[in-house]
Motif scaffolding. Structure first.
Motif, short mmCIF file in Angstrom:
data_model
loop_
_atom_site.label_atom_id
_atom_site.label_comp_id
_atom_site.label_asym_id
_atom_site.label_seq_id
_atom_site.Cartn_x
_atom_site.Cartn_y
_atom_site.Cartn_z
N SER A 129 4.28 71.06 29.43
CA SER A 129 4.13 70.83 28.00
C SER A 129 4.12 72.11 27.17
CB SER A 129 2.84 70.06 27.74
OG SER A 129 2.63 69.97 26.36
N HIS A 130 4.76 72.02 26.00
CA HIS A 130 4.73 73.13 25.04
C HIS A 130 3.29 73.45 24.67
CE1 HIS A 130 8.94 72.67 24.68
NE2 HIS A 130 8.98 71.70 23.79
N ILE A 131 2.48 72.41 24.53
CA ILE A 131 1.10 72.61 24.06
C ILE A 131 0.32 73.47 25.04
CG2 ILE A 131 -1.07 71.45 23.48
CD1 ILE A 131 0.43 69.20 22.29
N VAL A 132 0.53 73.23 26.34
CA VAL A 132 -0.20 74.02 27.34
C VAL A 132 0.24 75.48 27.28
CG1 VAL A 132 -0.65 74.29 29.80
CG2 VAL A 132 -0.56 72.02 28.80
N LYS A 185 1.10 76.95 24.70
CA LYS A 185 0.44 77.52 23.52
C LYS A 185 -1.05 77.78 23.78
CE LYS A 185 2.14 78.14 20.06
NZ LYS A 185 3.02 79.15 19.44
N TYR A 186 -1.67 76.94 24.62
CA TYR A 186 -3.07 77.21 24.98
C TYR A 186 -3.17 78.60 25.64
CZ TYR A 186 -4.18 72.14 24.67
OH TYR A 186 -4.37 70.85 24.27
N GLY A 216 3.27 66.84 33.43
CA GLY A 216 3.40 67.04 32.00
C GLY A 216 2.57 68.22 31.53
N LEU A 217 1.44 68.39 32.20
CA LEU A 217 0.52 69.46 31.83
C LEU A 217 1.15 70.83 31.99
CD1 LEU A 217 -3.18 69.33 33.05
CD2 LEU A 217 -2.25 70.25 30.93
N ILE A 272 8.45 80.41 25.36
CA ILE A 272 8.27 79.62 24.13
C ILE A 272 9.40 79.91 23.14
CG2 ILE A 272 6.79 79.35 22.08
CD1 ILE A 272 4.37 79.72 23.99
N LYS A 320 0.19 62.97 35.23
CA LYS A 320 -0.30 63.79 34.11
C LYS A 320 -0.08 65.27 34.38
CE LYS A 320 -3.94 60.62 32.70
NZ LYS A 320 -5.37 60.39 32.74
N GLN A 355 -6.04 77.68 16.04
CA GLN A 355 -5.34 76.43 15.74
C GLN A 355 -4.76 75.81 17.01
OE1 GLN A 355 -4.87 74.61 12.95
NE2 GLN A 355 -3.02 73.41 13.36
N SER A 356 -4.12 76.65 17.84
CA SER A 356 -3.50 76.16 19.08
C SER A 356 -4.53 75.55 20.01
CB SER A 356 -2.76 77.28 19.81
OG SER A 356 -1.61 77.65 19.11
N LEU A 357 -5.71 76.15 20.04
CA LEU A 357 -6.76 75.63 20.93
C LEU A 357 -7.49 74.45 20.32
CD1 LEU A 357 -8.14 79.06 22.21
CD2 LEU A 357 -6.87 77.37 23.54
N GLY A 358 -7.09 74.08 19.10
CA GLY A 358 -7.72 72.93 18.44
C GLY A 358 -9.07 73.28 17.83
#
Lengths: 258, 254
Positions: A10-13, A15-16, A6-7, A84, A3, A219-222
């Protein structure tokens, strides 16, 4: 499954981190603005208060720590943004012959990288204009209201003292560090219309950056739900317009007041 | 509707022999097109003309022609599925255009959607994302429990259903400046994340599906919201926020 790997990737991280540093920098903007607004205090009182504030900002250890966090945030936000942006471009090697991006999204949201670059250039020039000059350059010194006596960093007036190499000397004795007059540096600096225009453009870039960035961070942080998100979006828009506008008024005010 | 004057159109269509070849926009003139025909019917008419002339017809994807299969994937005049909201290309009609118009027709553009031929792209990347976690493991050995036996709050059931209306057409990817699949992936995650049946595999689902999407070459999400606007099913980017939340939760938890 690994994990952790990937963390990091990851693109999402990414963005966090973008969101986290960006929203922190929004807080920084508020603090910075509060300090700047002291420039509106008229006369000697305003000059002295602003220069005392400059001493506080450059000597207080807590402020120092916070300033390092801010520098790191800016650099991280910029580097993360570049990474990014590279990934953004990679995902579509061949573009459309004919595209109407304005049909489905606002300009700011598609040009955060360009806006960020303008802002970065602005920050470098801004740091050179005031921060570097204040710390390492030659600046005038704050004088007491009698227009003669120098002041120490803590605000003490030294009657009959003189300033040698940034230190207040009285009767051949060094008493302390002389208070620099950043207020006059700012006032003189903004007599240059080119610099005023540059600062206003910098603030316009920040405004556009924030119009998308503020709500995008949430939004990025949910952090989104039906109850609070409309409020966050409205507050974000107000922030994006008001804060840069208040910043931008200062150089304009300084320019026209003399 | 008879008597309506047909449309004379200039079509600029992307032609590309195969994945390897370079491809370019070709110009075609198509006259007297009925405003009542659908966009795909217009392309059928063009292809008939091309076949009669002995030229190779324009390849394009289509299947149900009623807006639910997600096969028709054309980037028309700068927008996925052309002008008009909440429609697929088969639901787009020629009355949306004017006589004398020039219409650009291009395939979806994304590294993860390679062109097969002309306007047809390979969207199997979406299948692989689904395989990575877009399911729940249910024992089907003969004593399967009815899904409706579990009471679910109406609000959540509705939201899960909204997410599940995603037809996997790829318009979100096509519209996104980063060719990000976030809306698709988040819809597929949300339809389970909102339901009790989805909880067991929730962590691995979000981690694996996001990982697969990135492996396929889809870009990061810039929160422009273009996907939501162009989605024929009106799927909300609220799902993307939910995915980001689920991903954070799954990453922090062991």
């Amino acid at each position: 499954m690994s994990k952790s790997k990937g963390l990091i990737k990851s693109h999402i991280v990414k963005k966090y981190w973008m969101a986290f540093t960006g929203l922190f920098l929004c807080l920084f903007l508020l603090g910075h603005l509060a300090g700047n607004l002291q420039l509106f205090i008229p006369g000697y009182k305003g000059q002295l208060q602003f220069n005392e504030y400059a001493v506080f900002m450059t000597t207080n250890p807590a402020v120092k720590l916070l300033s390092y966090v801010t520098y790191i945030s800016i650099l991280f936000h910029a580097i993360d943004g570049i990474v990014i942006s590279v990934n953004n471009k990679k995902a579509r090697p061949q573009g459309y012959a004919f595209s109407r991006p304005g049909a489905n999204s606002i300009w700011s949201s598609r040009n955060m990288g360009i806006l960020g670059t303008i802002i970065f250039v602005y920050i470098v020039v801004h740091m050179q204009n005031f921060w570097y000059l204040y710390k390492f350059g030659e600046v005038p010194y704050q004088k007491a209201e009698d227009n003669l006596s120098p002041l120490l960093n803590d605000g003490t007036v030294v009657k009959g003292g003189e300033i040698i190499n940034g230190e207040v000397v009285s009767n051949g004795e060094v008493i302390g560090i002389a208070m620099k007059d950043l207020y006059t540096v700012v006032l003189d600096g903004f007599q240059n219309p080119v610099l005023v225009a540059f600062y206003v453009i910098g603030m316009v870039a920040i405004a556009f950056h924030l119009v998308h960035g503020f709500q995008s961070g949430f939004q990025s942080l949910g952090l989104r739900n039906k109850k609070y998100s409309p409020m966050i979006n409205k507050a974000g828009f107000a922030f994006a317009i008001l804060v840069p506008a208040l910043f931008a008024i200062i150089p304009i005010y300084m320019f026209i007041r003399l | 509707m008879s008597g309506a004057k047909g449309l004379d159109l200039t079509l600029k269509i992307w032609r590309q022999k195969n994945a390897q070849s370079k491809g370019k926009l070709e110009t075609y003139q198509l006259n007297s097109v009925s405003p009542d025909s659908s966009f795909l019917e217009m392309l059928d008419i063009l292809n008939n003309e091309l076949i009669e002339k002995g030229e190779s017809p324009v390849e394009f994807d289509h299947d149900c022609r009623e807006g639910i299969c997600g096969a028709c994937s054309l980037y028309i005049n700068g927008e996925p599925h052309g002008p008009g909201k909440r429609i697929t290309t088969c639901q787009l009609h020629m009355r949306s255009f004017n006589d004398g118009d020039t219409i650009y027709i291009e395939p979806w553009r994304a590294r993860a959607f390679p062109i097969i031929k002309d306007l047809v792209v390979d969207r199997s990347a979406f299948d692989r994302i689904q395989h990575a976690g877009g399911y729940i493991s249910v024992n089907t050995s003969g004593n399967t429990q009815d899904a409706n036996a579990i009471p679910i709050e109406k609000e959540y059931a509705d939201e899960a259903f909204d997410a599940a209306t995603c037809i996997g057409c790829g318009a979100c990817v096509a519209a996104c400046k980063n060719a990000s699949a976030s809306l698709f992936v988040s819809a597929k995650i949300s339809q389970y994340a909102l339901l009790p049946q989805g909880q067991v595999e929730a962590k691995n689902r979000v981690l694996n599906m996001v990982k697969q999407a990135e492996k396929e070459g889809f870009g990061p999400c810039s929160n422009t919201g273009a996907c939501e606007v162009e989605c024929p099913k009106g799927i909300s980017i609220e799902n993307i926020a939910r995915m980001n939340r689920e991903f954070l939760k799954a990453s922090i938890a062991e």
